[in-house]
Design an enzyme around this catalytic site. Structure first.
Site, short mmCIF file in Angstrom:
data_model
loop_
_atom_site.label_atom_id
_atom_site.label_comp_id
_atom_site.label_asym_id
_atom_site.label_seq_id
_atom_site.Cartn_x
_atom_site.Cartn_y
_atom_site.Cartn_z
NE ARG A 1 54.72 9.25 82.70
CZ ARG A 1 54.08 10.30 82.39
NH1 ARG A 1 54.76 11.39 82.38
NH2 ARG A 1 52.93 10.40 81.76
CG HIS A 2 54.96 5.07 79.76
ND1 HIS A 2 54.68 6.06 78.69
CD2 HIS A 2 54.06 5.15 80.81
CE1 HIS A 2 53.48 6.87 79.21
NE2 HIS A 2 53.02 6.32 80.48
CG ASN B 1 52.26 10.70 77.72
OD1 ASN B 1 52.68 9.43 77.29
ND2 ASN B 1 51.24 10.73 78.72
CD GLN C 1 48.99 7.90 77.39
OE1 GLN C 1 49.17 7.55 76.48
NE2 GLN C 1 49.90 8.07 78.49
NE ARG D 1 50.69 4.65 79.17
CZ ARG D 1 49.42 4.42 79.42
NH1 ARG D 1 48.69 3.53 78.43
NH2 ARG D 1 48.74 4.42 80.36
CD GLU E 1 49.12 5.78 85.46
OE1 GLU E 1 48.95 4.98 86.63
OE2 GLU E 1 49.65 6.59 85.02
CG HIS F 1 51.96 3.37 83.58
ND1 HIS F 1 51.82 3.46 82.13
CD2 HIS F 1 51.83 1.95 83.95
CE1 HIS F 1 51.38 2.05 81.73
NE2 HIS F 1 51.76 1.21 82.53
#
Length: 200
Positions: free
Chosen positions: A16-17, A23, A29, A66, A90, A147
């Protein structure tokens, strides 16, 4: 590609980023293209240090910045081929994007947002991407930077709902692992954070 003897094994490490300001604020997002913050860059660096001793054939990333920045930081020493795949963008949350948890609870208590991508459509898109990876990079070791909703959809599908969407809150820069062996996918590990200094 990496030889595995007689066994055909494709392994995908799902990352995951790192964290963004949204966040940190609890904002949803989705497709909104928010960059990493300094914490997120540190998390990506810690992923790099954890992953750099393995031989990776390719790094695949979502097109959102991201994820791309997380992938680029991880790849600083690896220098693996880097590929962007739109399948791992995402999920779009429509009118819910940019709202904090209290705002979402007030405006959309059922968490159904106008103009959002349906979960089933997102899952089908993402799993089509996993199939495409397995076709193109069979018997390889792949890093996939994506994501929370995307990775959870993969985990849900491959575990028959034991983990993933609705059950697993994925931490920024967490690591999960899936493996294709004997013509089926398996979840080997998920939501690992031991490499992140915040959790040590």
């Amino acid at each position: 590609m990496i030889e595995k003897g007689l066994d055909i094994i494709t392994t995908i490490c799902l990352v995951r980023h790192g964290e963004t300001d949204w966040n940190a604020l609890g904002k949803l997002q989705g497709k909104t293209d928010i960059p990493l913050n300094e914490t997120g860059r540190l998390q990506a660096k810690e992923c790099q240090q954890f992953l750099e001793n393995d031989d990776w054939d390719v790094i695949i990333t979502s097109p959102l910045q991201r994820a791309k920045e997380t992938a680029a930081i991880i790849n600083q020493n690896l220098q693996a081929p880097l590929e962007v795949m739109n399948e791992f963008q995402e999920r779009s949350f429509g009118e819910g994007e940019g709202l904090t948890i209290p705002e979402r609870d007030e405006l959309y208590p059922g968490r159904t947002y106008p103009d959002q991508e349906e979960w089933e459509d997102m899952r089908d898109r993402v799993m089509a991407g996993i199939h495409a990876i397995n076709e193109k990079y069979h018997n390889a070791k792949i890093l996939l930077v994506a994501h929370g909703a995307v990775i959870n959809a993969i985990l849900t599908t491959l575990s028959d709902g034991d983990v993933g969407s609705g059950k697993t809150k994925l931490i920024n820069a967490c690591i999960s692992n899936i493996e294709y062996l004997e013509e089926q996918w398996q979840v080997k590990a998920f939501n690992q954070v031991s490499h992140l200094s915040h959790y040590n």
